[in-house]
Design a protein around this motif. Structure first.
Motif, short mmCIF file in Angstrom:
data_model
loop_
_atom_site.label_atom_id
_atom_site.label_comp_id
_atom_site.label_asym_id
_atom_site.label_seq_id
_atom_site.Cartn_x
_atom_site.Cartn_y
_atom_site.Cartn_z
N MET A 97 1.45 4.04 1.42
CA MET A 97 0.58 3.94 0.21
C MET A 97 0.01 5.36 -0.13
O MET A 97 -0.82 5.98 0.81
N GLU A 99 -2.46 7.97 -2.28
CA GLU A 99 -3.61 8.00 -2.66
C GLU A 99 -3.81 7.70 -4.10
O GLU A 99 -3.20 8.29 -4.91
N GLY A 100 -4.66 6.57 -4.75
CA GLY A 100 -4.91 6.64 -6.04
C GLY A 100 -3.69 5.58 -6.64
O GLY A 100 -3.67 5.18 -7.78
N GLU A 101 -2.86 4.94 -5.81
CA GLU A 101 -1.65 4.10 -6.18
C GLU A 101 -2.21 2.82 -6.16
O GLU A 101 -2.80 2.39 -5.12
N THR A 102 -1.52 1.88 -7.24
CA THR A 102 -1.91 0.53 -7.03
C THR A 102 -0.89 0.00 -6.14
O THR A 102 0.03 0.51 -5.89
N ILE A 103 -1.07 -1.42 -5.75
CA ILE A 103 -0.40 -2.08 -4.84
C ILE A 103 1.04 -2.32 -5.47
O ILE A 103 2.07 -2.25 -5.00
N ASP A 104 0.99 -2.64 -6.94
CA ASP A 104 2.28 -2.77 -7.63
C ASP A 104 2.97 -1.40 -7.62
O ASP A 104 4.45 -1.58 -7.57
N GLU A 105 2.43 -0.25 -7.76
CA GLU A 105 3.15 0.88 -7.84
C GLU A 105 4.11 1.07 -6.50
O GLU A 105 4.97 1.43 -6.23
N TYR A 107 4.37 -1.20 -3.97
CA TYR A 107 5.47 -2.24 -3.90
C TYR A 107 6.85 -1.91 -4.52
O TYR A 107 7.92 -1.90 -3.87
N SER A 108 6.81 -1.19 -5.82
CA SER A 108 8.05 -0.87 -6.57
C SER A 108 8.77 0.18 -5.64
O SER A 108 10.04 0.13 -5.85
N LEU A 137 -0.85 -0.36 4.03
CA LEU A 137 -2.01 -0.99 3.10
C LEU A 137 -3.22 -0.38 3.56
O LEU A 137 -3.48 -0.26 4.76
#
Length: 138
Positions: A97, A99-105, A107-108, A137
């Protein structure tokens, strides 16, 4: 000229309206890195397997009727597929993941890698996918 940045996300280079020729060369290299046949498709057009019905007309072949030669023209050589497979395995193994990335981003991006591997006949099991998501995560 802007400093080149390593493209880890698999996104094409962004054209900001300046340095067209620099961007054009980067785009050509990006397309070739995705699949060597992709640039040929851009310059020569998409290959459609066809059957000659008579002297003046032809019809599109169903995918089930394609010859090995038709499949090679459509999908690229086995060497290209093998290279894409190795790159996909590498991307999967090093996935994390940002840094600064959302979980949705995140996961995409991850599911794009998983789907690419599935299209190359290298599907990952559900436990492997869950384990990788849990590992990356924060």
């Amino acid at each position: 000229m802007s400093k080149a940045k390593y493209n880890v996300e698999g996104r094409p280079p962004y054209f900001d309206g300046t340095n067209y020729y620099f961007w054009k060369n980067k785009m050509q290299l990006f397309m070739k890195s995705q699949d060597i046949g992709m640039w040929r498709i851009i310059t020569d057009g998409y290959f459609i397997a066809s059957i000659n019905q008579n002297d003046s007309t032809s019809a599109e072949k169903k995918e089930i009727d394609w010859t090995p030669e038709d499949k090679t023209k459509h999908e690229g050589t086995s060497h290209v597929k093998e290279t894409r497979l190795y790159i996909g395995i590498w991307k999967f193994g090093l996935f994390e993941m940002n840094e600064g990335e959302t979980i949705d981003e995140m996961y995409s991006r991850f599911i794009t890698i998983v789907n690419e591997m599935r299209s190359l006949d290298k599907p990952y099991s559900v436990p492997d996918i869950v384990r990788m998501i849990m590992r990356c995560l924060p």
